[in-house]
Design a protein around this motif. Structure first.
Motif, PDB file in Angstrom:
ATOM      1  N   GLY A   1      -6.186   1.616  -4.522  1.00  0.00           N
ATOM      2  CA  GLY A   1      -5.149   2.616  -4.663  1.00  0.00           C
ATOM      3  C   GLY A   1      -4.949   3.377  -3.378  1.00  0.00           C
ATOM      4  N   CYS A   2      -3.894   4.208  -3.349  1.00  0.00           N
ATOM      5  CA  CYS A   2      -3.629   5.021  -2.158  1.00  0.00           C
ATOM      6  C   CYS A   2      -3.513   6.487  -2.593  1.00  0.00           C
ATOM      7  N   CYS A   3      -2.503   7.204  -2.094  1.00  0.00           N
ATOM      8  CA  CYS A   3      -2.404   8.638  -2.352  1.00  0.00           C
ATOM      9  C   CYS A   3      -2.463   8.971  -3.849  1.00  0.00           C
ATOM     10  N   GLY A   4      -3.269   9.944  -4.199  1.00  0.00           N
ATOM     11  CA  GLY A   4      -3.372  10.359  -5.592  1.00  0.00           C
ATOM     12  C   GLY A   4      -4.389   9.557  -6.387  1.00  0.00           C
TER      13      GLY A   4
ATOM     14  N   ASN B   1       0.841  -1.187   0.000  1.00  0.00           N
ATOM     15  CA  ASN B   1       0.000   0.000   0.000  1.00  0.00           C
ATOM     16  C   ASN B   1       0.885   1.250   0.000  1.00  0.00           C
ATOM     17  N   CYS B   2       0.569   2.224  -0.844  1.00  0.00           N
ATOM     18  CA  CYS B   2       1.199   3.556  -0.805  1.00  0.00           C
ATOM     19  C   CYS B   2       2.684   3.562  -1.203  1.00  0.00           C
ATOM     20  N   ARG B   3       3.248   4.755  -1.165  1.00  0.00           N
ATOM     21  CA  ARG B   3       4.672   5.052  -1.367  1.00  0.00           C
ATOM     22  C   ARG B   3       5.210   4.867  -2.783  1.00  0.00           C
TER      23      ARG B   3
HETATM   24 ZN    ZN Z   1      -0.846   6.749   0.417  1.00  0.00          ZN
END
Ligand code: ZN
Length: 268
Positions: free
Chosen positions: A194-197, A112-114
């Motif tokens: 999905g995560c950020c964005g 998840n993320c990054r």
């Molecule tokens: Zn994120």
């Protein structure tokens, strides 16, 4: 294409995954609510839940309408720096981690993320190999950034000079996300989000790409023709000519900024 809708009975995530369904996650909260004016970058604390519950509720509803099967609680708190594995260790750690987590009885493992979609899928490939190597079974989950970040460092996109206020030129198109969803599915991942964005229209792109397998489209597809098909109603003939899959699948989007590099040098 199948009509918009949702599968009938309410089932738990594991029950769905066990029966071979694809579960679609949700997307970006902090990064998206920051752009909308409800989160302050820096500490990234989620007090909007109390201060502006309507804004949080609205975003949840947008993800739901776009096809999310999961509503994650918006509870991210300040200590982001200790949360993720380091990139240089990913190669080895992906195998160890998958084994460790699955060995403890985890039913779903993933990242998840990054990191962007491509890097996250490569990591999932390693995790899958690790699980197979260790003789363990678990459902696979992937929730990457909605940004392209192949040039980021081991800590991920936070080390890019554009983080967090200048990432717009890196936003994945809906077509990038269709490709990601297909690759994740082909890899055997059945919890895809999905995560950020990752905006609601990105989630809709997952739901649309996998509609043939899942048998239905999300409500938000009422306003979106498959592969740009709605453009065949446009008054300009050269825009009508874009109402086809090959056009969008092969598009190389420009940044519109004459001196922009295509990649950056991470700060760290
Ligand atoms: Zn994120």
């Amino acid at each position: 294409m199948a009509p918009a809708g949702r599968p009938g009975a309410k089932k738990g995530i594991l029950e769905r995954l066990e029966s071979g369904e694809v579960v679609i996650g949700d997307g970006s909260f902090l990064i998206t609510l920051e752009k909308r004016g409800y989160v302050k970058a820096g500490l990234w604390t989620p007090e909007a839940v109390i201060e502006h519950p309507d804004a949080v509720r609205q975003l949840h509803m947008e993800f739901l309408r776009a096809g999310s099967n999961v509503m994650q609680t918006f509870t991210f708190s300040a200590s982001e720096d200790n949360m993720e594995s380091k990139w240089e260790d990913v190669n080895a750690a992906a195998c160890d981690l998958a084994r460790e987590v699955a060995g403890k009885g985890a039913s779903i493992v993933g990242v998840n993320c990054r990191f962007g979609p491509d890097t996250s899928l490569k990591t999932m490939e390693l995790m899958k190999e690790g699980l197979e190597w260790a003789g363990l079974k678990a459902h696979l989950m992937v929730q990457p950034l909605g940004f392209h970040a192949p040039d980021c460092g081991k800590e991920g996109f936070v080390d890019l000079p554009e983080y967090p206020f200048g990432l717009e030129s890196r936003v994945a198109t809906r077509w990038d996300i269709q490709k990601y969803a297909r690759e994740a599915y082909n890899l055997g991942v059945r919890y895809i989000g999905g995560c950020c964005g990752f905006e609601p229209y990105h989630i809709r792109a997952i739901a649309e790409e996998l509609a043939p397998e899942r048998g239905f489209l999300p409500p938000a597809s009422e306003k979106h023709g498959s592969w740009g098909s709605g453009l065949d109603m446009h008054t300009k003939p050269w825009i009508r000519a874009r109402a086809r899959r090959e056009y969008w699948e092969n598009l190389l989007p420009a940044s519109g900024r004459p001196f922009c590099p295509s990649l950056s040098k991470p700060d760290f």
